[in-house]
Write an enzyme that holds these catalytic residues in place. Structure first.
Site: not given
Lengths: 302, 223
Positions: A77-78
């Protein structure tokens, strides 16, 4: 353009997905009128064929669903990105760290200084990235001391890729880009925890990377000025954080890039600040450079 | 034939919450003193805070056996450092040591959620927050443990600096005075105790400043 999507981190091309083997369920037990003998004529074929639907080739129907969700689940998640252009290498990242659905930090530094002329980006497990980048910095320094010259970006990325390959299958999660300057000019490599290593001029890694790629690809030109490149990187991260829930951060988006030795033999690290004043920090380091200078990464909100 | 699942887990969660706030010249570290397992309370009087060095204090929640082991390892390493360098470890150095110690057990982690607080080399307050495998970051305030999801939003509301585009960027310290910070911490725990079953009994507050280390206690709800 390849990018990492699935949690198992296979390189998936845009146009194809894995096909599942289809299997027919045998519904013949439900039929009331079945042909008495094995022989079947064309007239009966259409009627006696049982309705079937495609199901996956698995015995555990409950967990198959979970597996399918896992495959498309946004992993890492980035959003991080890096690209090479005329003036140097531009690196940008968001600053959100999540633990499942909880945001554990909005101010994570995802751009890590390996040494004064090389940067790494963090995607995947935060501890894994932090530790192995620091370890890589140590190895690069040892290389400098042993060989009396700086390590190339190729060499550094190879060192990291080999380490990660040896831990393959043990659950490390690292999707990183090594960006830097060496004697050949700017260098950019993508390295991941499966041991993959790709050389390239433009990469984006993370769950928000599809969105970032869209903006990045459409706006990229090799001969951009520093301001244009910074604006492009900033917009790409912005659009990714806008659409991707796992990317973001209040003060997100740190930009920095590396410019090589000017004629006077110094290297510069140039960073953009919130309102695009360009600040130049001289790294007045001779070849036998000491530790990394303390770089103040200035964040601005997106 | 279904696969047999492991019935024994080497980990347990003893609950609890820790908070730390960094100030201009002080640092406040606080943790509750309840130790639980499942729905039972094991003891109401267990300290989760450990002094690692003169200017460095660690508070940890999670599995207290792992926490105890971690504290022992760090204290031993600190002693070796003192013998080798003839001085105490600074808080940033201890921060890095803790991160490495946690990561060396990457494949069988310490089930411990830590918050390290202290004074850095310039005398300013510093707080480092960790996850279970060693990823760390220096921040102005932090909370870990079962009540962290309740306390962190409140601290964000009170302490988080607005976006640097609106106001100039601030240091990683809060503008509060020491007494205000202690008051804030007491408020945090009073609220967290209301809504988290694993937090309560008593609050232990440790304050580090130029004069040294001071400890104080506050009673919390025991239900």
């Amino acid at each position: 353009m390849v990018y990492v999507t699935s949690q198992r981190k296979d390189i998936v091309r845009n146009e194809g997905f894995r096909t599942v083997i289809i299997m027919k369920i045998d519904f013949s037990g439900l039929e009331s009128t079945a042909p008495l003998c094995g022989a079947s004529s064309e007239m009966f074929d259409g009627f006696s064929t049982s309705p079937s639907f495609q199901i996956p080739d698995t015995t555990d129907f409950d967990d198959f669903q979970k597996e399918a969700i896992q495959m498309v689940k946004p992993a890492k998640g980035t959003t991080t990105l890096a690209f090479i252009f005329k003036e140097g290498v531009m690196v940008a990242a968001d600053s959100r760290a999540s633990m499942g659905g909880y945001i554990s930090s909005q101010s994570v530094k995802k751009i890590i200084e390996i040494n004064p002329y090389m940067l790494g980006t963090m995607a995947g497990g935060a501890a894994d990235c932090q530790f192995w980048h620091r370890n890589l910095g140590i190895k690069c320094r040892l290389h400098e001391l042993a060989n009396k010259r700086r390590i190339s970006v190729t060499g550094a990325s190879k060192l990291l890729a080999n380490i990660l390959y040896s831990y393959r299958g043990m659950g490390l999660s690292v999707g990183t880009m090594i960006a830097g300057w060496d004697e050949k000019g700017p260098g950019l490599y993508y390295v991941d925890s499966e041991g993959g290593r790709l050389k390239g001029t433009k990469f984006s890694v993370g769950s928000g990377s599809p969105y970032a790629y869209g903006v990045l690809d459409s706006g990229y030109r090799y001969d951009m000025t520093i301001e244009e490149a910074a604006e492009l990187a900033r917009r790409s991260i912005y659009h990714a954080t806008f659409r991707d829930g796992a990317s973001g951060g209040v003060a997100s988006g740190m930009l920095c890039f590396i410019m090589w030795d000017q004629p006077d033999g110094r290297s510069y690290l140039v960073m953009t600040l919130g309102n695009f004043t360009i600040c130049t920090i001289q790294l007045n380091q001779p070849l036998s450079s000491r530790r990394c200078p303390k770089l103040e990464f200035l964040c601005y909100s997106i | 034939m279904t696969k047999q699942q492991a019935n024994w887990s080497p980990y347990d969660n003893n609950g609890g919450t820790c908070v730390a706030i960094a100030g201009a010249d002080y640092c406040v570290i606080a943790a509750d003193t309840r130790m639980s397992t499942g729905y039972s309370i094991l003891t109401r009087d267990y300290s989760k805070i450990c002094k690692l060095a003169d200017k460095c204090v660690m508070a940890s929640s999670g599995f207290q056996a792992d926490v105890k082991a971690l504290q022992k390892v760090l204290s031993a390493r600190h002693l070796i450092y003192q013998h080798q360098h003839n001085k105490q470890m600074s808080c940033p150095a201890m921060g890095q040591l803790l991160s490495n110690t946690l990561y060396y057990k990457r494949f069988f982690p310490y089930y411990s959620f830590n918050v390290l607080g202290g004074l850095d080399n310039e005398g300013k307050g510093c707080v480092y927050t960790y996850d279970a495998v060693g990823s760390y970051e220096r921040v102005g305030y932090s909370s870990q443990g079962s009540g962290a999801t309740l306390i962190t939003p409140f601290l964000d509301n009170q302490l988080k600096s607005p976006s640097p585009l609106l106001l100039p960027a601030k240091d990683a310290v809060t503008p509060l005075s020491e007494t205000e910070a202690i008051d804030l911490v007491k408020t945090c725990f009073a609220s967290a105790t209301e809504r988290d079953i694993y937090t309560g009994d008593k609050l232990e507050i440790v304050v580090l400043n130029a004069d040294g280390i001071r400890r104080e206690y506050m009673e919390l709800r025991k239900d």
